[in-house]
Design a protein around this motif. Structure first.
Motif, short mmCIF file in Angstrom:
data_model
loop_
_atom_site.label_atom_id
_atom_site.label_comp_id
_atom_site.label_asym_id
_atom_site.label_seq_id
_atom_site.Cartn_x
_atom_site.Cartn_y
_atom_site.Cartn_z
N ARG A 114 1.57 7.52 -9.95
CA ARG A 114 2.22 6.20 -10.07
C ARG A 114 3.65 6.22 -9.53
O ARG A 114 4.58 5.70 -10.16
CB ARG A 114 2.22 5.72 -11.52
CG ARG A 114 0.84 5.44 -12.11
CD ARG A 114 0.96 4.82 -13.48
NE ARG A 114 -0.32 4.64 -14.14
CZ ARG A 114 -1.15 3.60 -13.95
NH1 ARG A 114 -0.82 2.64 -13.11
NH2 ARG A 114 -2.29 3.52 -14.60
N GLY B 153 6.02 3.62 -4.99
CA GLY B 153 7.21 2.94 -4.52
C GLY B 153 8.34 3.86 -4.14
O GLY B 153 9.29 3.44 -3.47
N ASP C 250 -2.60 4.49 -7.82
CA ASP C 250 -1.97 3.69 -6.78
C ASP C 250 -2.22 4.36 -5.42
O ASP C 250 -3.20 5.08 -5.24
CB ASP C 250 -0.47 3.51 -7.07
CG ASP C 250 0.28 4.83 -7.17
OD1 ASP C 250 -0.30 5.88 -6.80
OD2 ASP C 250 1.44 4.82 -7.61
N THR D 79 2.90 -3.30 -1.94
CA THR D 79 2.84 -2.86 -3.33
C THR D 79 3.82 -1.73 -3.57
O THR D 79 4.55 -1.71 -4.57
CB THR D 79 1.42 -2.40 -3.68
OG1 THR D 79 0.50 -3.48 -3.46
CG2 THR D 79 1.32 -1.96 -5.13
N GLN D 80 3.83 -0.77 -2.66
CA GLN D 80 4.73 0.38 -2.81
C GLN D 80 6.19 -0.05 -2.80
O GLN D 80 7.01 0.41 -3.61
CB GLN D 80 4.46 1.38 -1.69
CG GLN D 80 3.07 1.98 -1.71
CD GLN D 80 2.67 2.53 -0.35
OE1 GLN D 80 3.51 2.88 0.47
NE2 GLN D 80 1.36 2.61 -0.10
N ASP E 155 7.14 -2.06 -6.03
CA ASP E 155 7.27 -1.18 -7.19
C ASP E 155 8.69 -0.62 -7.29
O ASP E 155 9.24 -0.45 -8.39
CB ASP E 155 6.29 -0.01 -7.09
CG ASP E 155 4.90 -0.37 -7.57
OD1 ASP E 155 4.69 -1.52 -7.98
OD2 ASP E 155 4.02 0.51 -7.52
N ARG E 156 9.26 -0.32 -6.15
CA ARG E 156 10.60 0.27 -6.12
C ARG E 156 11.69 -0.79 -6.19
O ARG E 156 12.68 -0.63 -6.90
CB ARG E 156 10.74 1.08 -4.83
CG ARG E 156 11.99 1.91 -4.77
CD ARG E 156 11.93 2.84 -3.58
NE ARG E 156 12.63 2.30 -2.43
CZ ARG E 156 12.65 2.89 -1.24
NH1 ARG E 156 11.98 4.01 -1.06
NH2 ARG E 156 13.32 2.37 -0.25
N PRO F 248 11.38 -3.06 -10.23
CA PRO F 248 10.74 -2.29 -11.30
C PRO F 248 10.66 -3.08 -12.60
O PRO F 248 11.66 -3.47 -13.19
CB PRO F 248 11.68 -1.08 -11.45
CG PRO F 248 13.02 -1.59 -11.01
CD PRO F 248 12.74 -2.58 -9.92
N THR G 186 0.24 -5.80 -10.77
CA THR G 186 0.14 -6.05 -9.33
C THR G 186 -1.27 -6.47 -8.96
O THR G 186 -2.24 -5.82 -9.37
CB THR G 186 0.53 -4.80 -8.53
OG1 THR G 186 1.92 -4.51 -8.76
CG2 THR G 186 0.31 -5.01 -7.04
#
Length: 736
Positions: free
Chosen positions: A12, A15, A43, A508-509, A512-513, A516, A521
Motif C-alpha cells: 500500500r 503513491g 494496489d 491512483t498512485q 494517494d500521495r 492522503p 478509491t
C-alpha cells in the motif's frame, strides 16, 4: 560484486514508491541493485516494480503470493541479494540526493559491519524534523569504527532498519532475521549493533523518513501495539544466548526498552484509553523481569520519575502525572490560539449582514434530516454542467431515477445548463439548503470550506484529469506554483471525501500521495470519457456540422494548459502560420483553459476563415469528437483524447521552466502520446511534414494508451452510480 543491495518491501505504498525508487536509481553512484518485494499489495505497487525492472536491469522484482508483513518481506528480499552490503529502505521513504557516493566512499574506506546514517522526519506539510544524531554525538563522530561497548550512546539513535547499512556476510554469519509482527525493527536493529566489531557513523542525512498522515502504524490505534513486548523479549532472550560478551550492554539496552515502552504508551494515536492500564502493567512486568542485577542508568527529571512509577506499578499516579502535563500543554495552546483569533474576529465582524444570515441559515439546515433522495452536483467551481459530474448525473437519471439531482451553478452560467436540469444558484438560500441536506455531494473540485461532512452524507470527488503537473501536498516542494495555497485547509477538505474516482493506476498512485486521507478509491475510468467510447460516426458528423466543419477537412484542436505561476503567459503560437502549415483543408480550433474566464476583459476574437476560438464551448467532449488531431502541452486533455486513438502532438516550448517551477509527475517529452515539438517552428514542421501521423508517433500513442486508457470502456459512470448510489459491491480486484 555489487557494493550495495537495496531491499525495498512494498505494501500500500503506490503513491510513494516511484519517488523511493527514483531516489535510489537516480543517484550518480550506480554500483547497486534493488530487490523490490511486492508483499501481495492490493494496489499497483507490484506493477510499479515491474515497470522499473523493464527499463533498469538493476531492479529485480519479487511477487509474494500472500501478505506476510514487513519483516518477513524483508527476509525474502535479503535472500535474493548479492551485494557486499544490504540497505533496507521502506517503499514510502526516499534517499537524499547524491548521498550514495558518500555512503559508498565510507563503506569502501572503513569496511564496517554496520554503517549508521542520519535521517530527517519529513512531514506532510513538507517540514522536516532533525534526528537525534547531534544529541547522541555532540562532537562529529569521525570516520573511525568502534564497538558498541565503547560507545553505547549509539543505541539512542532511532532503532530502525533503514538508517543502518549492514555487511551482508556479517548478517548471514549472525543468522539474524526479521521477526513477524509490528515493531519488527527492534530485534534486528539492536542485536546488529551489539554483535558488530566495526560500527561506523556517517553524519550526513541520507534518508527522508516520511511521516504519513494516514496508513502508518504510529497513527493507528489498536491492540497490535502490544506486539512491542514480544519483540523486546526476543532481544533479551538473544542476549541470554550470547552470554557474557554482551552482559555489559544490558543496562543500556534495558534503559532503551523502558524508553520505547513509554514512548508507545505516551502516544495517544496508538494506545486507546481503555488499553492503557493493561499496557502499563505489562511494562511493569517487563521491568521486573529484565532489570539488570546492578541496575541501569535511569534518566533524570520527569522521565526518571516515570521509570520509578513503572518500577512500583503505580498506574494511577502515572496517569495523573500525564493528565497534569496534558492540561498544562492545552492551556499553553489555548493562550496561543486566543492571540491568533483577534484579527479573524475583527474580519468576521466586518462581513456583510446577508452573508452572516445565510451561514446561520445553513447551520440551521444542518439540524434537519438528510434528504435520502437528494444528490447535489457541481463542476469547476460552479462554472456549469460538465466533466465527470455531468456524466454521473446522466447515468444516475437513467439507472436511479428515484434520486433527485440538483446542480449548483454561478448566476452567469445558468443559461449554459441543458433543458430540464434542476439547479440552484450559488450563494442563494437554496444553495445553502441543498449543501446542508444532500445525501450525495458530487464535485470535480472541492466544495467550500464552510461545508460540513454530515454523518450519512457521501462526498464523491471525481477529479478532472490525469495529472501531469504535481497536485495537492506535492506542490509544497514547488512554492512558485503553489502560491499562497493553504495546505492544512486542503487536507480538511480532503477529509470530507468518501470516494475518489481515478481513471487509471497512475492517477491512483499520485492521488494517494497528494491527498492522503481515508477515502475509498474507485479506479474505474473517467465517466466523462464514456461518451468518447460510445459516440457513433453519425454523432461525430453532426458535431462537425454544428461547428461548420466539413468531412474532408483536417481539424486540429489546440488546448494548452494554464500556468498558475504565470497567469498572463501564453505559449508562442501564430494561428495563421499554423493553418498555413496544415494545408488548404486544415482548420484550427483554439480552446483556452477554463481558469481564463476569470479575466472578464474582452479579448480580441480569433474567429476567421479557418481559425475558431471554442473556449466558450460548454462540453469539451464535443470538441474532442470533432477534432482529428489534438495539440497540447501539459494538459490532462491528452489522456482523454487518447481514448479516441487519434494523433496527439505535444507542443512544449517552456518545458524546462515549467518542470522546474510548477513540478511534474512524469516527462511528457520522453514518454509522449505522439510527436513532440519544443519550438513553434518545430511544431509547423511536425504538421507540414506529416510527422504527427508517422509510425513512431503511432507507436508512442499505443504505449501511452496502454498505460493510461485501459479502463475507459464506456461504462465508468454506470460503475459509479451502481456502487455509490445503489450500494452494489465493487467488482473484486484480481490478484492475490
Amino acid at each position: 560484486m555489487t557494493l550495495i543491495s537495496f531491499v525495498v518491501p512494498a505494501f500500500r505504498v503506490q503513491g510513494y514508491l516511484r519517488e523511493c525508487l527514483d531516489s535510489i536509481l537516480g543517484q550518480p553512484f550506480t554500483d547497486l541493485e534493488v530487490i523490490g518485494v511486492d508483499d501481495c499489495s492490493p494496489d499497483d505497487s507490484g506493477e510499479i516494480f515491474d515497470e522499473y525492472a523493464a527499463r533498469d536491469r538493476r531492479v529485480r522484482p519479487i511477487r509474494l503470493g500472500e501478505n506476510v508483513g514487513l519483516g518477513p518481506a524483508r527476509n525474502v528480499g535479503l535472500d535474493r541479494t548479492t551485494g557486499e552490503y544490504v540497505w533496507f529502505v521502506d517503499g514510502d521513504d526516499w534517499l537524499a540526493p547524491d548521498c550514495l557516493a558518500a555512503v559508498a566512499e565510507r563503506l569502501q574506506a572503513t569496511r564496517p559491519d554496520v554503517l549508521l546514517v542520519d535521517h530527517v522526519r519529513t512531514h506532510w506539510n513538507d517540514t522536516a524534523t532533525r534526528s537525534a544524531m547531534r544529541e547522541v554525538f555532540p562532537e562529529p563522530p569521525g570516520e573511525d569504527t568502534f564497538r558498541l561497548r565503547d560507545r553505547p550512546e549509539a543505541m539512542r539513535l532511532l532503532h530502525t532498519a533503514w538508517n543502518r547499512v549492514v555487511r551482508r556476510q556479517f548478517l548471514l554469519d549472525l543468522g539474524l532475521r526479521f521477526e513477524p509482527g509490528w515493531y519488527e525493527d527492534v530485534p534486528f536493529s539492536y542485536p546488529v549493533l551489539m554483535a558488530a566489531d566495526r560500527i561506523g557513523v556517517l553524519d550526513r542525512v541520507c534518508v527522508n523518513y516520511r511521516q504519513r498522515r494516514t496508513g502508518a502504524i504510529t497513527r493507528t490505534r489498536g491492540e497490535r501495539h502490544f506486539e512491542v513486548f514480544p519483540q523486546w523479549h526476543r532481544v533479551f532472550q538473544l542476549m541470554d544466548r550470547w552470554g557474557p560478551r554482551v552482559d555489559e550492554l544490558r543496562p543500556a539496552v534495558f534503559e532503551r526498552m523502558i524508553w520505547h515502552y513509554l514512548t508507545v504508551l505516551g502516544n495517544g494515536q496508538r494506545i486507546a484509553p481503555e488499553l492503557r492500564p493493561a499496557f502499563f502493567a505489562q511494562i511493569t512486568a517487563d521491568y521486573a523481569r529484565w532489570l539488570p542485577p546492578d541496575g541501569y542508568p535511569a534518566p533524570p527529571g520527569v522521565e526518571g520519575l516515570k521509570h520509578r512509577l513503572v518500577a512500583g506499578g503505580r498506574w494511577r499516579t502515572f496517569s495523573a502525572l500525564r493528565t497534569a502535563n496534558r492540561a498544562r500543554d492545552a492551556a499553553r495552546r489555548s493562550a496561543r490560539t486566543a492571540r491568533r483569533r483577534v484579527a479573524p474576529v475583527a474580519r468576521r465582524n466586518a462581513r456583510r449582514a446577508r452573508d452572516v444570515l445565510l451561514r446561520e441559515y445553513y447551520r440551521a439546515e444542518l439540524h434537519r434530516p438528510l434528504d435520502p433522495t437528494l444528490a447535489v452536483y457541481a463542476a469547476y467551481w460552479y462554472r456549469g454542467y460538465s466533466c465527470n459530474p455531468a456524466a454521473i448525473y446522466e447515468a444516475a437519471r437513467r439507472l436511479a431515477p428515484e434520486i433527485r439531482g440538483v446542480w449548483i451553478v454561478r448566476r452567469d452560467r445558468v443559461d449554459s445548463l441543458p433543458p430540464g436540469v434542476e439547479y440552484v444558484v450559488a450563494g442563494t438560500p437554496g444553495y445553502y439548503r441543498m449543501l446542508a441536506r444532500a445525501r450525495w455531494l458530487v464535485n470535480n473540485v472541492n466544495y467550500p470550506d464552510f461545508v460540513r461532512k454530515r454523518p450519512g452524507s457521501v462526498h464523491v470527488q471525481t477529479h478532472h484529469g490525469t495529472p501531469v503537473k504535481v497536485m495537492g501536498l506535492d506542490q509544497q516542494r514547488y512554492p512558485i506554483g503553489a502560491g499562497r495555497m493553504d495546505f492544512a485547509g486542503l487536507l480538511r477538505r480532503v477529509d470530507r471525501w468518501d470516494y475518489s474516482i481515478t481513471s487509471n493506476g497512475f492517477s491512483t498512485q499520485m492521488w494517494d500521495r497528494a491527498y492522503p486521507a481515508a477515502y475509498t478509491t474507485l479506479e474505474i475510468g473517467y465517466p466523462r470519457n464514456d461518451r468518447l467510447v460510445t459516440a457513433t460516426p453519425e454523432e461525430v458528423r453532426r458535431l462537425r456540422a454544428e461547428l461548420g466543419i466539413g468531412l474532408a477537412e483536417l481539424v486540429v484542436l489546440y488546448a494548452p494548459t494554464h500556468r498558475e505561476h504565470l497567469p498572463t503567459y501564453r505559449p508562442p503560437f501564430d494561428p495563421d502560420r499554423f493553418v498555413e502549415a496544415l494545408g488548404p483543408t486544415g482548420r484550427l480550433l483554439m480552446r483556452s483553459h477554463y481558469f481564463h474566464d476569470r479575466d472578464r476583459r474582452p479579448r480580441p476574437s480569433v474567429d476567421r476563415d479557418r481559425v475558431r476560438d471554442v473556449s466558450a464551448h460548454q462540453r469539451v467532449e464535443d470538441l474532442y469528437l470533432a477534432a482529428d488531431v489534438l495539440v497540447t502541452d501539459y494538459s490532462s486533455a491528452m489522456f482523454d483524447y487518447a481514448v479516441l486513438d487519434r494523433p496527439i502532438v505535444i507542443y512544449a516550448p517552456d518545458w524546462e521552466a515549467y518542470r522546474l517551477a510548477r513540478g511534474v509527475y512524469f516527462d511528457v517529452t520522453a514518454e509522449p502520446p505522439g510527436a513532440v515539438a519544443m519550438t513553434f517552428p518545430d511544431l509547423l514542421d511536425v504538421f507540414s511534414g506529416g510527422e504527427f501521423r508517422s509510425e513512431a508517433a503511432t507507436k508512442a500513442r499505443q504505449q501511452f494508451r496502454a498505460r493510461f486508457c485501459g479502463l475507459d470502456d464506456g461504462h465508468a459512470a454506470e460503475r459509479v452510480v451502481r456502487q455509490v448510489f445503489l450500494g452494489e459491491p465493487a467488482p473484486p480486484r484480481t490478484g492475490c
